[in-house]
Enzyme design. Structure first.
Site, PDB file in Angstrom:
ATOM      1  N   SER A  61       0.906  -1.215   0.067  1.00 47.68           N
ATOM      2  CA  SER A  61       0.033   0.025  -0.153  1.00 47.68           C
ATOM      3  C   SER A  61       0.889   1.302   0.047  1.00 47.68           C
ATOM      4  O   SER A  61       2.021   1.231   0.250  1.00 47.68           O
ATOM      5  CB  SER A  61      -0.907   0.086   1.150  1.00 47.68           C
ATOM      6  OG  SER A  61      -1.625  -1.203   1.240  1.00 47.68           O
TER       7      SER A  61
HETATM    8  N1  SAH Z   1      -0.757  -4.480   3.879  1.00 44.05           N
HETATM    9  C1  SAH Z   1      -0.192  -4.937   2.948  1.00 44.05           C
HETATM   10  C2  SAH Z   1      -0.863  -4.614   1.827  1.00 44.05           C
HETATM   11  C3  SAH Z   1      -1.072  -6.023   0.901  1.00 44.05           C
HETATM   12  S1  SAH Z   1      -2.360  -6.011  -0.462  1.00 44.05           S
HETATM   13  C4  SAH Z   1       1.419  -4.352   2.708  1.00 44.05           C
HETATM   14  O1  SAH Z   1       1.499  -3.592   3.425  1.00 44.05           O
HETATM   15  O2  SAH Z   1       1.887  -5.002   1.963  1.00 44.05           O
HETATM   16  C5  SAH Z   1      -3.596  -6.846  -0.049  1.00 44.05           C
HETATM   17  C6  SAH Z   1      -3.282  -8.382   0.636  1.00 44.05           C
HETATM   18  O3  SAH Z   1      -4.608  -8.911   1.071  1.00 44.05           O
HETATM   19  C7  SAH Z   1      -2.616  -9.246  -0.581  1.00 44.05           C
HETATM   20  O4  SAH Z   1      -1.546  -9.893   0.038  1.00 44.05           O
HETATM   21  C8  SAH Z   1      -3.753 -10.417  -0.737  1.00 44.05           C
HETATM   22  O5  SAH Z   1      -3.224 -11.665  -0.884  1.00 44.05           O
HETATM   23  C9  SAH Z   1      -4.376 -10.381   0.667  1.00 44.05           C
HETATM   24  N2  SAH Z   1      -5.869 -10.858   0.654  1.00 44.05           N
HETATM   25  C10 SAH Z   1      -6.772 -10.764  -0.226  1.00 44.05           C
HETATM   26  N3  SAH Z   1      -8.017 -11.231   0.092  1.00 44.05           N
HETATM   27  C11 SAH Z   1      -7.631 -11.873   1.338  1.00 44.05           C
HETATM   28  C12 SAH Z   1      -8.405 -13.014   2.050  1.00 44.05           C
HETATM   29  N4  SAH Z   1      -9.610 -13.037   1.979  1.00 44.05           N
HETATM   30  N5  SAH Z   1      -7.667 -13.117   3.264  1.00 44.05           N
HETATM   31  C13 SAH Z   1      -6.605 -12.929   3.471  1.00 44.05           C
HETATM   32  N6  SAH Z   1      -5.803 -12.085   2.827  1.00 44.05           N
HETATM   33  C14 SAH Z   1      -6.240 -11.537   1.668  1.00 44.05           C
END
Ligand code: SAH
Length: 216
Positions: A61
């Site tokens: 993000s």
């Molecule tokens: N907080 C992260 C942002 C990652 S993007 C950072 O700082 O890098 C969002 C993440 O949510 C992705 O890794 C994706 O795989 C995860 N995601 C999507 N759907 C999900 C679910 N149902 N349960 C857990 N994780 C999920």
């Protein structure tokens, strides 16, 4: 005066211009080596205010988004005088947001649906001596009931509808920050005041989707 890594200085100044006023958030973000959360080919972009690809079609993000959501979470805990809040993050991804949370709160629980990302994130937590993080490979739509209830839940992927399990895992006076929507998303602040659940739209948002069901 906030002490930061020299290479993070201009990013922190930018966050201040974006309205981030919580010095603890600024100091923590100014001292985490963000390049560690990126593929080496992107490390030169680590201190830009950009969302960046981390593989598997996912993104780290934007720093201003991480700072804004973390600041809101801290403001909520201060409003309700919650002293050692228990935090759940859905969407570990690179682990950057998790690390920011871990430096500010007593313990952070985090759930990721893609095993390969969770594995890399856990390695980074070890490198940075963050021992107050518990990781789960699972579907974040279901939260992490066994470890709840939580004072704060932060979802870093956008859900089409509000996941009921997450609301159910909130403590009284807890809050949930979640982007809601599909093509048009709104960062939403869900407050549980006693038994009463209030949903407050905060701002436009752009996150990868929260995928329900299968984990990989
Ligand atoms: N907080 C992260 C942002 C990652 S993007 C950072 O700082 O890098 C969002 C993440 O949510 C992705 O890794 C994706 O795989 C995860 N995601 C999507 N759907 C999900 C679910 N149902 N349960 C857990 N994780 C999920």
């Amino acid at each position: 005066m906030i002490k930061t890594l020299p290479r993070a200085k201009s990013l922190i100044e930018l966050l201040i211009q974006h309205g981030i006023a919580d010095n603890s958030v600024l100091e923590v973000m100014g001292n985490i080596p963000r390049e560690l959360f990126l593929p080496p080919s992107l490390s030169h972009q680590a201190y830009n205010n950009d969302a960046l690809p981390i593989g598997q079609g996912q993104t780290l993000s934007q720093p201003s988004t991480v700072a804004f959501m973390t600041q809101m979470l801290r403001a909520h805990m201060a409003e309700f005088s919650i002293e050692s809040p228990k935090i759940l993050e859905i969407g570990t991804g690179s682990g950057y947001q998790t690390t920011v949370l871990a430096k500010l709160f007593t313990h952070v629980y985090t759930v990721e649906r893609i095993k390969a990302l969770q594995f890399q994130a856990q390695r980074r937590f070890g490198q940075l001596d963050c021992y107050n993080i518990s990781c789960k490979h699972g579907d974040g739509w279901e939260g992490w009931q066994a470890k709840g209830p939580y004072d704060g839940i932060i979802v870093t992927a956008a859900a089409v509808t509000l996941p009921e399990a997450l609301v159910a895992q909130l403590n009284d006076n807890g809050c949930l920050l979640i982007p809601l929507g599909d093509t048009k998303q709104t960062l939403t602040y869900v407050r549980k005041v006693g038994q009463n659940v209030q949903q407050i739209p905060i701002d436009d948002a752009r996150f990868v989707p929260l995928i329900q069901g299968t984990i990989i």
